[in-house]
Motif scaffolding. Structure first.
Motif, PDB file in Angstrom:
ATOM      1  N   LEU A 197       0.941  -1.284  -0.077  1.00 53.79           N
ATOM      2  CA  LEU A 197      -0.065  -0.104  -0.092  1.00 53.79           C
ATOM      3  C   LEU A 197       0.810   1.302  -0.194  1.00 53.79           C
ATOM      4  N   ALA A 198       1.962   1.156   0.628  1.00 56.56           N
ATOM      5  CA  ALA A 198       3.047   2.337   0.531  1.00 56.56           C
ATOM      6  C   ALA A 198       4.055   2.171  -0.547  1.00 56.56           C
ATOM      7  N   SER A 199       3.392   1.514  -1.635  1.00 55.92           N
ATOM      8  CA  SER A 199       4.207   1.481  -2.886  1.00 55.92           C
ATOM      9  C   SER A 199       5.813   1.292  -2.499  1.00 55.92           C
ATOM     10  N   LEU A 200       6.292   0.541  -1.399  1.00 49.22           N
ATOM     11  CA  LEU A 200       7.556   0.164  -1.115  1.00 49.22           C
ATOM     12  C   LEU A 200       7.868  -1.251  -1.747  1.00 49.22           C
ATOM     13  N   ASP A 201       6.839  -1.909  -2.218  1.00 53.73           N
ATOM     14  CA  ASP A 201       7.079  -3.240  -2.529  1.00 53.73           C
ATOM     15  C   ASP A 201       5.885  -3.664  -3.680  1.00 53.73           C
ATOM     16  N   ASP A 202       6.500  -4.499  -4.795  1.00 56.18           N
ATOM     17  CA  ASP A 202       5.632  -4.747  -5.823  1.00 56.18           C
ATOM     18  C   ASP A 202       4.481  -5.968  -5.745  1.00 56.18           C
ATOM     19  N   VAL A 203       3.438  -5.806  -6.406  1.00 54.13           N
ATOM     20  CA  VAL A 203       2.650  -6.943  -6.381  1.00 54.13           C
ATOM     21  C   VAL A 203       3.140  -7.966  -7.277  1.00 54.13           C
ATOM     22  N   THR A 204       2.887  -9.380  -7.001  1.00 57.73           N
ATOM     23  CA  THR A 204       3.193 -10.390  -8.056  1.00 57.73           C
ATOM     24  C   THR A 204       2.094 -10.425  -8.986  1.00 57.73           C
ATOM     25  N   GLU A 205       0.776 -10.394  -8.537  1.00 58.23           N
ATOM     26  CA  GLU A 205      -0.276 -10.190  -9.322  1.00 58.23           C
ATOM     27  C   GLU A 205      -1.304  -9.331  -8.786  1.00 58.23           C
ATOM     28  N   GLY A 206      -2.267  -8.939  -9.581  1.00 54.68           N
ATOM     29  CA  GLY A 206      -3.222  -7.911  -8.883  1.00 54.68           C
ATOM     30  C   GLY A 206      -2.946  -6.609  -9.321  1.00 54.68           C
ATOM     31  N   GLU A 207      -3.686  -5.595  -8.474  1.00 51.62           N
ATOM     32  CA  GLU A 207      -3.387  -3.868  -8.497  1.00 51.62           C
ATOM     33  C   GLU A 207      -3.736  -3.325  -7.383  1.00 51.62           C
ATOM     34  N   VAL A 208      -3.050  -2.318  -7.303  1.00 50.82           N
ATOM     35  CA  VAL A 208      -3.290  -1.350  -6.241  1.00 50.82           C
ATOM     36  C   VAL A 208      -3.394   0.055  -6.898  1.00 50.82           C
ATOM     37  N   LYS A 209      -4.765   0.678  -6.632  1.00 45.51           N
ATOM     38  CA  LYS A 209      -5.207   1.995  -7.204  1.00 45.51           C
ATOM     39  C   LYS A 209      -5.319   3.031  -6.072  1.00 45.51           C
ATOM     40  N   LEU A 210      -4.611   3.953  -6.135  1.00 47.56           N
ATOM     41  CA  LEU A 210      -4.735   5.144  -5.031  1.00 47.56           C
ATOM     42  C   LEU A 210      -5.479   6.525  -5.755  1.00 47.56           C
ATOM     43  N   GLU A 211      -6.715   6.768  -5.763  1.00 51.24           N
ATOM     44  CA  GLU A 211      -7.106   7.957  -6.481  1.00 51.24           C
ATOM     45  C   GLU A 211      -7.057   7.861  -7.834  1.00 51.24           C
ATOM     46  N   GLY A 212      -7.209   6.228  -8.070  1.00 52.32           N
ATOM     47  CA  GLY A 212      -7.408   5.886  -9.716  1.00 52.32           C
ATOM     48  C   GLY A 212      -6.142   5.777 -10.278  1.00 52.32           C
ATOM     49  N   VAL A 213      -4.920   5.970  -9.584  1.00 52.30           N
ATOM     50  CA  VAL A 213      -3.702   5.845  -9.888  1.00 52.30           C
ATOM     51  C   VAL A 213      -3.151   4.329  -9.924  1.00 52.30           C
ATOM     52  N   ASN A 214      -2.757   3.495 -11.000  1.00 50.72           N
ATOM     53  CA  ASN A 214      -2.340   1.992 -10.754  1.00 50.72           C
ATOM     54  C   ASN A 214      -0.890   2.462 -10.316  1.00 50.72           C
ATOM     55  N   TYR A 215      -0.440   1.670  -9.263  1.00 51.03           N
ATOM     56  CA  TYR A 215       0.907   1.838  -8.756  1.00 51.03           C
ATOM     57  C   TYR A 215       1.957   1.401  -9.746  1.00 51.03           C
ATOM     58  N   ASN A 225       1.622   1.449 -12.844  1.00 49.76           N
ATOM     59  CA  ASN A 225       2.187   2.555 -14.201  1.00 49.76           C
ATOM     60  C   ASN A 225       2.946   3.781 -13.562  1.00 49.76           C
ATOM     61  N   ILE A 226       3.431   3.685 -12.429  1.00 56.84           N
ATOM     62  CA  ILE A 226       4.324   4.990 -11.941  1.00 56.84           C
ATOM     63  C   ILE A 226       5.523   4.491 -12.284  1.00 56.84           C
ATOM     64  N   GLU A 227       6.271   5.276 -12.940  1.00 58.77           N
ATOM     65  CA  GLU A 227       7.782   5.080 -13.231  1.00 58.77           C
ATOM     66  C   GLU A 227       8.708   5.054 -11.972  1.00 58.77           C
ATOM     67  N   ASN A 228       9.669   4.422 -11.820  1.00 58.50           N
ATOM     68  CA  ASN A 228      10.615   4.200 -10.711  1.00 58.50           C
ATOM     69  C   ASN A 228      10.767   5.769  -9.998  1.00 58.50           C
ATOM     70  N   ASP A 229      11.348   6.396 -11.131  1.00 54.64           N
ATOM     71  CA  ASP A 229      11.813   7.880 -10.668  1.00 54.64           C
ATOM     72  C   ASP A 229      10.911   8.656 -10.312  1.00 54.64           C
ATOM     73  N   GLN A 230       9.605   8.258 -10.484  1.00 57.05           N
ATOM     74  CA  GLN A 230       8.536   9.127 -10.090  1.00 57.05           C
ATOM     75  C   GLN A 230       7.721   8.727  -8.757  1.00 57.05           C
ATOM     76  N   LEU A 231       8.104   7.440  -8.107  1.00 59.05           N
ATOM     77  CA  LEU A 231       7.564   7.103  -7.165  1.00 59.05           C
ATOM     78  C   LEU A 231       7.650   7.708  -5.781  1.00 59.05           C
ATOM     79  N   ALA A 232       8.944   8.263  -5.534  1.00 59.42           N
ATOM     80  CA  ALA A 232       9.278   8.927  -4.179  1.00 59.42           C
ATOM     81  C   ALA A 232       8.304  10.273  -4.245  1.00 59.42           C
ATOM     82  N   ALA A 233       8.025  11.025  -5.324  1.00 63.03           N
ATOM     83  CA  ALA A 233       7.139  12.183  -5.513  1.00 63.03           C
ATOM     84  C   ALA A 233       5.905  11.656  -5.023  1.00 63.03           C
TER      85      ALA A 233
END
Length: 252
Positions: A54-72, A74-82
């Motif tokens: 949920l904290a976007s500190l670990d990746d899922v093997t399957e499935g998806e997590v969306k926060l306010e419609g944003v799928n984790y 789909n976030i580039e690694n260099d944009q995760l911290a921001a």
């Protein structure tokens, strides 16, 4: 309004010997804006793994997590911290404050990383410090104040970016009973103001203050409790859920 969606999340780790270990099997739930949720489970149940995902500190093997419609995913690694700084606030058991700088500067850290001006930082902190009751200790260092005061500063750091979601990991674990109750009262106040909170805890008392409790066992959500209203006391229901889980394990 739905703010978080966790759908069919599975997490598999590879051990050093090459064996596969399923930490999460099939986790699905949604969180509405302003909800206050507690997650409970025994050690090894998967709750810490879920929190890291949920904290976007670990990746899922399957499935998806969306926060306010944003799928984790789909976030580039260099944009995760921001993304974390903007949308997520973190409250940890051991506070995670830097002893070398004042509480005020600790609170400012997420804004410093986001290149916010000092004038804006001070404006954001002014109202927040009043709500949390820490105006008089802002210039002190973490080692100069109590555990409860450190945790309040940590909460201020989590809130100062106005995050969509607060993630709290055993937030009362390092506090005495009085400080723990003060923190839970503070969380209740934040919840009433509309803040969305997800708290992982072993404490029945802490969990009973949430509006919904999810119980994780063997990587799955196997039960949950919903309050009909926030004044309802669900302590006994939580104890009964735990007792049933222990009884079931002892017969296996």
């Amino acid at each position: 309004m739905e703010i978080l969606k966790v759908q069919n999340v599975k997490k598999v780790y590879q051990s050093r010997r090459g064996a596969s270990v399923e930490a999460l099997v099939d986790i699905s739930f949604t969180v509405n804006k302003g909800e206050y949720i507690a997650i409970m489970g025994e050690s090894g149940s998967g709750k810490s793994t879920l929190l890291n995902i949920l904290a976007s500190l670990d990746d899922v093997t399957e499935g998806e997590v969306k926060l306010e419609g944003v799928n984790y995913q789909n976030i580039e690694n260099d944009q995760l911290a921001a993304f974390r700084r903007k949308h997520l606030g973190f409250v940890f058991q051991d506070f995670n404050l830097l002893d070398q700088i004042s509480l005020k500067d600790n609170i400012f850290l997420p804004l410093v990383l986001a290149d916010v001006s000092l004038k804006e930082m001070n404006a954001k902190l002014k109202g927040l410090a009043g709500i949390l009751g820490i105006e008089h200790i802002l210039e002190k260092y973490p080692y100069e104040v109590s555990g409860g005061q450190q945790q309040r500063a940590a909460v201020a750091r989590a809130l100062i970016t106005a995050p969509s979601l607060i993630l709290a990991d055993e937030p009362t674990g390092a506090l005495d009973s009085r400080s723990a109750q003060e923190l839970l009262d503070l969380f209740a106040k934040l919840h009433r103001a509309g803040q969305t909170i997800i708290m992982v805890t072993h404490s029945v008392h802490a969990a009973s203050k949430a509006g919904r409790v999810l119980f994780i066992k063997d990587g799955k959500i196997n039960s949950e409790i919903h309050k009909t209203n926030m004044d309802e006391d669900i302590t006994q229901q939580i104890f009964e859920m735990q007792s049933a889980a222990v009884a079931k394990r002892s017969t296996v």
